[in-house]
Design an enzyme around this catalytic site. Sequence first.
Site, short mmCIF file in Angstrom:
data_model
loop_
_atom_site.label_atom_id
_atom_site.label_comp_id
_atom_site.label_asym_id
_atom_site.label_seq_id
_atom_site.Cartn_x
_atom_site.Cartn_y
_atom_site.Cartn_z
CG ASP A 177 -2.18 0.89 0.93
OD1 ASP A 177 -2.15 1.66 -0.05
OD2 ASP A 177 -3.15 0.82 1.70
CD GLU A 192 -6.59 5.84 2.74
OE1 GLU A 192 -5.60 5.59 3.45
OE2 GLU A 192 -6.52 6.04 1.52
C1 BGC Z 1 -5.15 3.12 0.39
C2 BGC Z 1 -5.45 2.08 -0.65
C3 BGC Z 1 -5.37 2.68 -2.01
C4 BGC Z 1 -4.04 3.34 -2.20
C5 BGC Z 1 -3.87 3.98 -3.55
C6 BGC Z 1 -3.91 3.88 0.09
O1 BGC Z 1 -3.79 4.96 0.95
O2 BGC Z 1 -5.03 2.51 1.65
O3 BGC Z 1 -6.71 1.54 -0.42
O4 BGC Z 1 -5.58 1.69 -2.96
O5 BGC Z 1 -3.86 4.33 -1.22
O6 BGC Z 1 -4.61 5.14 -3.67
C1 BGC Z 2 -3.63 9.83 -2.11
C2 BGC Z 2 -4.45 8.60 -1.81
C3 BGC Z 2 -3.71 7.77 -0.85
C4 BGC Z 2 -3.33 8.58 0.37
C5 BGC Z 2 -2.46 7.77 1.27
C6 BGC Z 2 -3.34 10.57 -0.85
O1 BGC Z 2 -2.57 11.72 -1.10
O2 BGC Z 2 -4.30 10.65 -2.99
O3 BGC Z 2 -4.71 7.85 -2.95
O4 BGC Z 2 -4.50 6.71 -0.52
O5 BGC Z 2 -2.65 9.76 0.04
O6 BGC Z 2 -2.30 8.36 2.52
#
Ligand code: BGC
Ligand code: BGC
Length: 941
Positions: free
Chosen positions: A307, A498
């Site tokens: 991830d 998130e």
């Molecule tokens: C998330 C994932 C996601 C990835 C890419 C991460 O922060 O936990 O679910 O696929 O970002 O955007």
């Molecule tokens: C991105 C997300 C990712 C996240 C992780 C963001 O800046 O756009 O896709 O999941 O950071 O913390």
Amino acid sequence: MWRKKYSLALIVTLSALFIHDNSSAQIYLDSTASIQTRVEDLLNQMTTDEKIGQMLQLERGSVENNLSRLSTFPVGSILSGGGSVPNAGNTPLKWANMYDSLQTYALKSRLKIPIIYGIDAVHGNNNVYSATIFPHNIGMGCTRNPELAKQAAQVTATEVRATGLNWTFGPCIAVPRDIRWGRTYEGFGETPELAQMFAASEVSGFQGDTLNGPTSILACAKHFLGDGGTIFGTSSSALLDQGNTILSESSVRLIHLPGYISAVNAGVGSVMVSFSSINGLKMHGNKYWITDVLKNELGFKGFVVSDWRGIDQLNNDYKTCLEQSVNAGIDMIMIPQTTAAADMQSLVSSGKISLGRIDDAVRRILTEKFKLGLFEHPFANRSLLTQVGSSANRAVARQCVRESMVLLKKKDGILPLRKTNARILVAGSNADDLGNQCGGWTIDWQGQSGNITNGTTILAGLKKIAPGTQIDYSATGVFTNTKADYSLVVIGERPYAEMYGDAFDLRLSANDIALVKKMKGYGAPVILILVSGRPLIIEDVLHYSDVIVAAWLPGTEGDGIAEVLFGDYQPKGLLSHTWPKNMSQIPINYGDPSYTPRYAYGFGIQNFTDSPSGSAPVCLSVLLTSNPHFLELTFNKQMSAPSAFNGTFSVTQNNTTLPSSHKVSLKTGDSTTFIVQIDSIQIQRSDICTISYTGGDLQSSDGGVLQSFNSLEVINGATPTSIAIPAKIMVDNYFDMNNIFIYPLGDGDSNDSFIFGPQAMAEYFVNVPTAGTYYLTFRIMSFESSSIQISYGTQNLSVPISTTNNWTTTNSIALTLPAGEQKIKVKIPSYNVLLHWINFNTEPTSVNNGKTTPFTARLYQNFPNPFNPTTTIGYEIPAKGQVTLKVFDMLGREVSMLVDEIKPAGEYKVTWDASMLPSGVYLIQVQAGNYFSVKKAILLK
Ligand code: BGC
Ligand code: BGC
């Protein structure tokens, strides 16, 4: 055995000779060769650097402006994070153009290996403007219809493929066990059965019958493993998102693994590792689960992607992170640091990562690329562009909306709503807000409120389905004519994703509660529609709502809700999560030993049928009104006014029985409700009350006889107790809040919790002893310049905050308050400001760990004067406190802020460089509390 070996070797040798002879030996470019042959051929030609490159996945933002790097240092993959859209703009065509130009550069590399481009298409191709947005998975789980989910995944795959991209980071098959988790809506529900049921159908929907079909994309089951099992609230692992799952191995296998078994059996091509830990061990370094279980035991043949910077959390030393994660079984690294390739090289040369492990990773990645047909069709298929957001695709999404909504409560005679000749009032912040009904991971990572893409809001859907009926809308429920047949109130959550969705309190906001009550007060039955990413605590409005619908986060096709409410379709959804009564029941899951939720897992009313005429009325809720002498009992049907009443109501307060009551009447304006008068003592909001009834003379208007009942639980609507000031109010002593995230810090101060945004709001009831000015001091921590907004009545104050990156306290501000109980609202507009407490003082103060002392400050020096260009300013403060030192010009405009911080008692000097300013007279002002001291400074150039 020997012979077999011999002949095989012979064939290999012969075919190698043959191919060498026949062409320039690019077997891997020959689409008629088997995938395994192609993979091995390509692998044999790759340098270690090129292999390592395949294991790296860069973010679009770091590549789009630097395309040639794809030719000189080829990488395996690009991703778009949430909201990461093409530089040229967010239209499907511009996505296809961008993808094609990235791919063009990738194909200029020595071996011409195409990139695989991943995106979070988690409820439709949700980053792309005008795409079809489906309900989030929590709603899909309520459909219990995996065939429909498969169709939805097919549509999503087509809309992804139209933009050229070929990989989705979905399905998320988390099994969220605590709805306070900000990613609850990303999973299909709280049971492993749902993960299992939908994992297979979504994987086969995304990947199609064959991965190289024109509308197939690679799927990615995530987040492996145990992301939904994290524990809340202990100091070592306070956070649910990216937290720690503490479970025995057999429970992990029973709850969190089944979804992966079914995804692997369905042929999922990739799996993403979870940020979280299992029993304290970070998944990104967890060889047991990734290699031993997923790859070896389950036989997963695809590749494992980390991830977002997930491996970085393993160790302070990045090389160690790479070593641990790759050796644990991670094949592709999402967002590698800039040293990653060199670090990997040195890990390979030193033998810390074996070449065998690298080959295994690259083999897995290349295999999926060949399966996808990327070498044959590397570019976007533009004939698919017209399908993005097409009406056929939206029809599938609308079906998902219809089937996902769950009817939780209904009184007789209301549903379906009349389509013609009715008057409907619609209110609430989520009635006409496309962004709110789509939730997080829509256009932006966090989602957004408002008109963010093409689609139909719930309000627009109502108007569309019932053009023959009068529909009036006011978000705040202000109508000139309040007489109507129905009142629809659409409220709930605003978008988040998130960790920003981790929430300590899932009660409705006070404004939403007040709105439901107001609408109920207009007299028409209230149809409450909840738009939210999880069950919310609705006890405060349960009683005022005649119908309750959980619409989840339905996406762009809001008309699906209207179609059910107006009876074009029957309600069908069944809860994918247990719906708790209050916060203290959480975490609560189906199968728990003590299980008394508001609505059980699997609950849902699946028809509009009224109860039979003459059947006994059912009491749906009992409310203790804010006047604690009156209880309201509401029923599923119209009741008839009691003529003579000889029965008895008896009420208990915290297990003490109060004197029984014989006074009952029908509520004016709402004949589904009785009012029972009791002579209680004072009841607090925290008191637990029950009501029992014996008698036989209360009846519904159709002649049903109310049966005696025992100890029904009473919803306690007593007003909250307020906090007497002056006092230090801890931030989590709020009466109401929105978007608040409680973040325990463990720095030793009592009650170490902070709240933060985006758009966080908390309300406090304070009891003001005497009218007058109160000084508020805030303990904050901030990673940017921002502000805290305080409002009381019509006063709105903004407290500026500068970056602290550490503990500090801002200036106090003064608020004039009348005596008595007052409601004060605090708002934090940005992510990066955390608030700990607010100290209400009667005097301007300095702050010393929460203890306050009044203080003053003086300016004692300004030398030289006149000056050019610098002068030294001396000042003294007698006690610790917040000090500002500012310079104003003669028109009173601030030209410079020299000091703005908490300082201990003492004498200080500061130098002011005025070289940028014109000659003239300036005023230097020191301020501490409400004390000012001013000196004149003359700049002579
Ligand atoms: C998330 C994932 C996601 C990835 C890419 C991460 O922060 O936990 O679910 O696929 O970002 O955007
Ligand atoms: C991105 C997300 C990712 C996240 C992780 C963001 O800046 O756009 O896709 O999941 O950071 O913390």
